[in-house]
Structure formats: C-alpha cells, structure tokens
Design a protein around this motif. Structure first.
Motif, PDB file in Angstrom:
ATOM      1  N   THR A   1      -3.307 -35.428  78.081  1.00 50.12           N
ATOM      2  CA  THR A   1      -3.949 -34.973  78.891  1.00 50.12           C
ATOM      3  C   THR A   1      -3.080 -34.220  79.378  1.00 50.12           C
ATOM      4  OG1 THR A   1      -5.026 -37.671  78.647  1.00 50.12           O
ATOM      5  CG2 THR A   1      -4.274 -36.458  81.194  1.00 50.12           C
ATOM      6  N   HIS A   2      -2.061 -34.174  79.665  1.00 51.41           N
ATOM      7  CA  HIS A   2      -0.556 -33.953  80.552  1.00 51.41           C
ATOM      8  C   HIS A   2      -0.606 -32.619  79.742  1.00 51.41           C
ATOM      9  CE1 HIS A   2       3.445 -32.599  81.938  1.00 51.41           C
ATOM     10  NE2 HIS A   2       3.131 -32.208  80.613  1.00 51.41           N
ATOM     11  N   HIS A   3      -0.823 -32.044  79.252  1.00 51.96           N
ATOM     12  CA  HIS A   3      -0.532 -30.520  78.243  1.00 51.96           C
ATOM     13  C   HIS A   3      -2.511 -30.110  78.988  1.00 51.96           C
ATOM     14  CE1 HIS A   3       3.756 -30.955  76.600  1.00 51.96           C
ATOM     15  NE2 HIS A   3       2.931 -32.155  76.189  1.00 51.96           N
ATOM     16  N   ILE A   4      -3.221 -31.023  78.231  1.00 47.85           N
ATOM     17  CA  ILE A   4      -4.643 -29.860  78.481  1.00 47.85           C
ATOM     18  C   ILE A   4      -4.642 -29.926  80.275  1.00 47.85           C
ATOM     19  CG2 ILE A   4      -7.016 -30.550  78.222  1.00 47.85           C
ATOM     20  CD1 ILE A   4      -6.216 -30.777  75.992  1.00 47.85           C
ATOM     21  N   PHE A   5      -4.481 -30.673  81.121  1.00 47.82           N
ATOM     22  CA  PHE A   5      -4.506 -30.684  82.439  1.00 47.82           C
ATOM     23  C   PHE A   5      -3.692 -29.186  83.266  1.00 47.82           C
ATOM     24  CE2 PHE A   5      -4.259 -31.346  87.010  1.00 47.82           C
ATOM     25  CZ  PHE A   5      -5.228 -32.041  86.966  1.00 47.82           C
ATOM     26  N   ARG A   6      -2.535 -29.046  82.338  1.00 49.18           N
ATOM     27  CA  ARG A   6      -1.777 -27.817  82.877  1.00 49.18           C
ATOM     28  C   ARG A   6      -2.328 -26.321  82.332  1.00 49.18           C
ATOM     29  NH1 ARG A   6       4.461 -27.784  80.883  1.00 49.18           N
ATOM     30  NH2 ARG A   6       2.999 -27.546  78.975  1.00 49.18           N
ATOM     31  N   CYS A   7      -2.432 -26.982  80.777  1.00 49.24           N
ATOM     32  CA  CYS A   7      -3.584 -25.607  80.476  1.00 49.24           C
ATOM     33  C   CYS A   7      -4.627 -24.788  81.193  1.00 49.24           C
ATOM     34  CB  CYS A   7      -3.623 -25.027  78.978  1.00 49.24           C
ATOM     35  SG  CYS A   7      -1.922 -25.468  78.194  1.00 49.24           S
ATOM     36  N   CYS A   8      -5.606 -25.888  81.824  1.00 55.77           N
ATOM     37  CA  CYS A   8      -6.688 -25.977  82.306  1.00 55.77           C
ATOM     38  C   CYS A   8      -6.142 -24.653  83.643  1.00 55.77           C
ATOM     39  CB  CYS A   8      -7.070 -27.152  83.007  1.00 55.77           C
ATOM     40  SG  CYS A   8      -8.356 -27.362  81.074  1.00 55.77           S
ATOM     41  N   ARG A   9      -5.007 -26.160  84.448  1.00 55.42           N
ATOM     42  CA  ARG A   9      -4.952 -25.308  85.711  1.00 55.42           C
ATOM     43  C   ARG A   9      -4.305 -24.041  85.715  1.00 55.42           C
ATOM     44  NH1 ARG A   9      -0.550 -28.894  88.419  1.00 55.42           N
ATOM     45  NH2 ARG A   9       0.087 -27.968  87.242  1.00 55.42           N
ATOM     46  N   GLU A  10      -3.961 -23.406  84.488  1.00 53.21           N
ATOM     47  CA  GLU A  10      -2.926 -22.185  84.553  1.00 53.21           C
ATOM     48  C   GLU A  10      -4.181 -21.274  84.578  1.00 53.21           C
ATOM     49  OE1 GLU A  10      -0.014 -22.198  80.828  1.00 53.21           O
ATOM     50  OE2 GLU A  10       0.785 -23.626  81.957  1.00 53.21           O
ATOM     51  N   GLN A  11      -5.208 -21.682  83.667  1.00 50.13           N
ATOM     52  CA  GLN A  11      -6.113 -20.191  83.463  1.00 50.13           C
ATOM     53  C   GLN A  11      -7.607 -20.227  84.733  1.00 50.13           C
ATOM     54  OE1 GLN A  11      -7.380 -19.076  79.772  1.00 50.13           O
ATOM     55  NE2 GLN A  11      -6.488 -20.196  78.651  1.00 50.13           N
ATOM     56  N   GLY A  12      -6.901 -21.064  85.767  1.00 50.96           N
ATOM     57  CA  GLY A  12      -7.893 -21.664  86.738  1.00 50.96           C
ATOM     58  C   GLY A  12      -8.815 -22.381  86.872  1.00 50.96           C
ATOM     59  N   TYR A  13      -9.035 -23.436  85.785  1.00 48.48           N
ATOM     60  CA  TYR A  13     -10.153 -24.806  86.050  1.00 48.48           C
ATOM     61  C   TYR A  13      -9.565 -25.849  86.190  1.00 48.48           C
ATOM     62  CZ  TYR A  13     -13.174 -21.495  83.032  1.00 48.48           C
ATOM     63  OH  TYR A  13     -13.472 -20.377  82.554  1.00 48.48           O
ATOM     64  N   LEU A  14     -10.181 -26.479  86.836  1.00 47.50           N
ATOM     65  CA  LEU A  14     -10.087 -27.975  86.995  1.00 47.50           C
ATOM     66  C   LEU A  14     -10.028 -29.313  85.761  1.00 47.50           C
ATOM     67  CD1 LEU A  14      -9.039 -30.249  88.842  1.00 47.50           C
ATOM     68  CD2 LEU A  14     -11.468 -30.292  89.301  1.00 47.50           C
ATOM     69  N   CYS A  15      -9.497 -29.981  85.373  1.00 46.91           N
ATOM     70  CA  CYS A  15     -10.178 -30.726  84.026  1.00 46.91           C
ATOM     71  C   CYS A  15     -10.079 -31.906  84.188  1.00 46.91           C
ATOM     72  CB  CYS A  15      -9.049 -30.607  82.943  1.00 46.91           C
ATOM     73  SG  CYS A  15      -8.932 -31.700  81.332  1.00 46.91           S
ATOM     74  N   SER A  16     -11.444 -31.885  83.934  1.00 44.47           N
ATOM     75  CA  SER A  16     -11.885 -34.011  84.408  1.00 44.47           C
ATOM     76  C   SER A  16     -11.394 -35.164  83.575  1.00 44.47           C
ATOM     77  CB  SER A  16     -13.444 -34.179  84.850  1.00 44.47           C
ATOM     78  OG  SER A  16     -14.227 -33.299  83.763  1.00 44.47           O
ATOM     79  N   VAL A  17     -10.615 -35.914  83.505  1.00 46.91           N
ATOM     80  CA  VAL A  17     -10.456 -36.430  82.358  1.00 46.91           C
ATOM     81  C   VAL A  17     -11.145 -38.099  81.997  1.00 46.91           C
ATOM     82  CG1 VAL A  17      -8.766 -37.603  80.770  1.00 46.91           C
ATOM     83  CG2 VAL A  17      -8.197 -35.924  82.431  1.00 46.91           C
ATOM     84  N   HIS A  18     -11.804 -37.918  80.905  1.00 49.53           N
ATOM     85  CA  HIS A  18     -12.313 -39.091  80.460  1.00 49.53           C
ATOM     86  C   HIS A  18     -12.028 -40.637  78.994  1.00 49.53           C
ATOM     87  CE1 HIS A  18     -15.398 -37.133  83.503  1.00 49.53           C
ATOM     88  NE2 HIS A  18     -14.955 -36.665  82.932  1.00 49.53           N
ATOM     89  N   TYR A  19     -11.847 -41.596  79.335  1.00 47.58           N
ATOM     90  CA  TYR A  19     -12.200 -42.237  78.546  1.00 47.58           C
ATOM     91  C   TYR A  19     -12.879 -43.230  78.013  1.00 47.58           C
ATOM     92  CZ  TYR A  19      -7.273 -40.939  79.915  1.00 47.58           C
ATOM     93  OH  TYR A  19      -6.007 -40.489  80.181  1.00 47.58           O
ATOM     94  N   SER A  20     -12.780 -43.210  76.755  1.00 49.57           N
ATOM     95  CA  SER A  20     -14.494 -43.972  75.756  1.00 49.57           C
ATOM     96  C   SER A  20     -13.927 -45.204  75.485  1.00 49.57           C
ATOM     97  CB  SER A  20     -15.286 -43.507  74.902  1.00 49.57           C
ATOM     98  OG  SER A  20     -13.972 -42.781  73.913  1.00 49.57           O
ATOM     99  N   GLU A  21     -12.307 -45.768  75.033  1.00 48.88           N
ATOM    100  CA  GLU A  21     -12.049 -46.821  74.969  1.00 48.88           C
ATOM    101  C   GLU A  21     -12.727 -47.145  74.092  1.00 48.88           C
ATOM    102  OE1 GLU A  21     -11.962 -48.907  78.659  1.00 48.88           O
ATOM    103  OE2 GLU A  21     -11.063 -48.430  79.749  1.00 48.88           O
ATOM    104  N   GLN A  22     -12.318 -46.585  72.906  1.00 48.28           N
ATOM    105  CA  GLN A  22     -13.091 -46.917  71.390  1.00 48.28           C
ATOM    106  C   GLN A  22     -14.267 -47.598  71.204  1.00 48.28           C
ATOM    107  OE1 GLN A  22     -11.294 -46.484  68.918  1.00 48.28           O
ATOM    108  NE2 GLN A  22      -9.374 -45.219  69.450  1.00 48.28           N
TER     109      GLN A  22
END
Length: 359
Positions: free
Chosen positions: A98-119
């Motif tokens: 989550t931490h790294h993907i959120f940051r990478c998305c932001r660097e490329q001008g995208y917002l990242c929505s995070v979802h958890y399926s909880e197994q």
C-alpha cells in the motif's frame, strides 16, 4: 448453427456496441423479441439473463431491460485501484504494498484507492464489481485465489486494465508482478543446509502459486543436497474452518505445529512468511524451546514492523518498492497503449538477510 438464444445475445450486443441503444436506454420488450426472433419466452429470458450476467444490461422488475452505462475510456480517469487480500488492521505485506504503490501512483499523477478483501472471496467479488463499474482507469489486484476468476475474466474481456500482484492465475492471460519466490526459498534453505541442518521443516498454507514456488525452492534445496523429502516435516494447512483464517497460523496452531515437527526431530523450519516465523518464535518461548539453539527459524518477506523485537529474524527480503513500481508502470502502460500479447510479466529478485534466529 448457433442456438436462438445466442443469436439474440449477439444481435443485441452488436446494436449496443454500435450505439443504436444508448446508456440506460430501454431494450425491446420480451414480447417484441419473441416476435422478432420467432421464439419462446424461455429462450428470450435466457438471452437477457446472460447479457445481464455479462454486465451489458440491467433489468428492473416490471419495467424491462436497459443498457448498462459503459465505462469511459481509461484515459479519462486518473484513479487506480489496489485490491489486497489482507485485513485492514492485520500486519502483513499488504501495508508495504500500500505504502509504495500509493506513492508510485502519486508520482505519475494518479490517485490510488485501496481496498481490502479480508480473505473473503465474497467480499473480493463485491470489490471487483465496484471497481469495474466506477470510473477507475485500472487496477492492481492481489487475488486471494482463483475463486473469482469468472469476474476477473469478464473484466478482462471488457478491456479493463489489470495487473496481478504476487499471485498468478493460470486461467487468465494477465500480466503478473511477483518476487522470485523459488530462488528466495532455495537460498534460504540452502543457508540452513550449509549450517549442517538436515531435518528442515516447511510451514505455510499452500494457498497460492507464490507459496507453491517457495515450496519448490525448499524441495530443490534439499534434493540438490541429497537430502530426501519427508512429508512428515511439511505443514501446509491449518485448523481454522473460516475462509478468512485458513492461511493464518494461530497461536494454538503454532504450538501444535511445533510439537508435531519437534516430534520428527526437526532442527530448523523454513516459514513461507515472517508472520508464521514470529508465531512459531512466540510458541517456542512459551514451550521452553530456545531459538536458535534448540530450533532455527527462517522467514520470508522482511516486514519492517516486526523488527522492533529482540529478534532479528533471518529472512528472505522482498523488494516491495520495486514490486510496486513495476506494477504501476505496467498498468499505466496498458492504460495508455493497450495490453501486450503475451502479457508483460515481471519477476523481482529477493535478497537473503541473516539475523539471529539460525545457528
């Protein structure tokens, strides 16, 4: 010759694709379709249900069938979604992703929505449905297993840009970004062999191809050193009957697992993730077993939040930053240029870290 219900499906689908019917526009009634195709109500109903199942139309009781609003071009959206199998408050590799993907998305001008399926496969399907229906440019999906391959296949057929993270699904031709699980496990178990261990256990739920690759690495390290494989030293399932806990080693399971493996005179255990390793560490302490003198332990992941203890776990480190960056890069390339055939897959190297849990 095609059956009549398939002819109806093809005809309506073609008309919708050609914009002869607009979003939310009502389709001909069942009676009109029966007359047009000279067929029965059962056949017409079957065709409409299939179109609804494919997400092309929606039906309202007493009102009829309508064209389901289609997604805008991915290029119109600057939102990417990340779907993880973990629980929100459960310590796992999910937080690292989550931490790294959120940051990478932001660097490329995208917002990242995070979802958890909880197994939960049911919750995972619900999230996938929501993602595909909203204005999301694409998604990075860490699937629980292949139980929702039907939903994912429909999304793929519809052209929804997706990248699989950590786990490959054999049924789908989608790009996958994952660690070199085989070589990481091979190196870890080879380290134990070099330390003169011969009775080496394996603990981890066999719930994904990533774990299967780690198991293959474990096996290769042993057989490559002329050590026979022993099924009695392998624990790949736990006691929980609840789906969301079947891959989690509970404290009770940890004690039971240790008793079983120590009865087989193991001197070391390779764990498929750090959480299992730390659960076994805690169980060993409560049972009076000294690590590493009585038992050596190796994990997999190198989860940072577990480092604030007296233990420096010997483990295989995943490069979460590289995994995140490659996932985002591949996804954005698909959004801009379309998918590649064959898909662009990426294996990210791991690194072995020696701690104080092996002797």
């Amino acid at each position: 010759m095609l059956p009549t219900y398939q002819i109806i499906i093809n005809s309506l689908q073609e008309q919708i694709q050609k914009d002869l019917y607009k979003d939310d526009e009502k389709l001909p009634s069942e009676a009109k379709l029966m007359e047009e195709f000279n067929t029965s109500r059962i056949t017409v109903t079957r065709a409409l249900k299939e179109l609804e199942h494919r997400g092309i139309i929606y039906r309202q009781k007493g009102k009829g069938s309508f064209v389901k609003p289609r997604r805008k071009s991915p290029g119109d959206s600057k939102i990417l979604s990340l779907l993880l199998p973990h629980k929100i408050d459960f310590f796992s590799g999910g937080q690292q992703y989550t931490h790294h993907i959120f940051r990478c998305c932001r660097e490329q001008g995208y917002l990242c929505s995070v979802h958890y399926s909880e197994q939960s496969s049911r919750r995972e399907k619900h999230i996938l449905d929501e993602i595909s229906q909203h204005q999301v440019a694409g998604a990075i999906i860490y699937p629980i297993n292949n139980r929702n391959v039907d939903t994912l296949s429909r999304m793929s057929i519809d052209g929804f840009p997706m990248v699989l993270l950590d786990r490959n699904l054999q049924e789908l031709n989608l790009p996958v970004v994952q660690s070199d699980n085989f070589r990481g496990a091979l190196e870890a178990v080879q380290f134990l062999v070099d330390k003169a261990h011969r009775k080496i256990g394996f603990v981890g739920a066999m719930d994904s191809d990533a774990v299967s690759q780690r198991y293959q690495g474990y096996c290769r390290a042993l057989t490559g050193n002329m050590i026979p494989l022993d099924p009695e030293l392998v624990v790949t399932s736990f006691s929980s009957e609840r789906e969301e806990e079947q891959s989690v080693l509970t404290e009770k399971d940890a004690r039971h697992t240790l008793k079983k493996l120590l009865k087989q005179k193991v001197t070391a255990i390779f764990c498929v993730n750090d959480l299992i390793a730390f659960r076994l560490l805690n169980a060993a302490g409560s049972m009076g077993i000294e690590v590493p003198h009585d038992l050596s332990l190796v994990g997999f992941d190198n989860l940072k939040y577990l480092s604030d203890t007296r233990w420096q776990l010997t483990t295989v480190a995943q490069d979460f930053e590289s995994l995140a960056r490659r996932s985002v890069d591949i996804l954005i390339n698909i959004i801009k240029n379309g998918p590649k055939d064959p898909p662009e897959n990426c294996i990210v190297p791991t690194s072995f870290l020696e701690g104080n849990t092996v002797v």
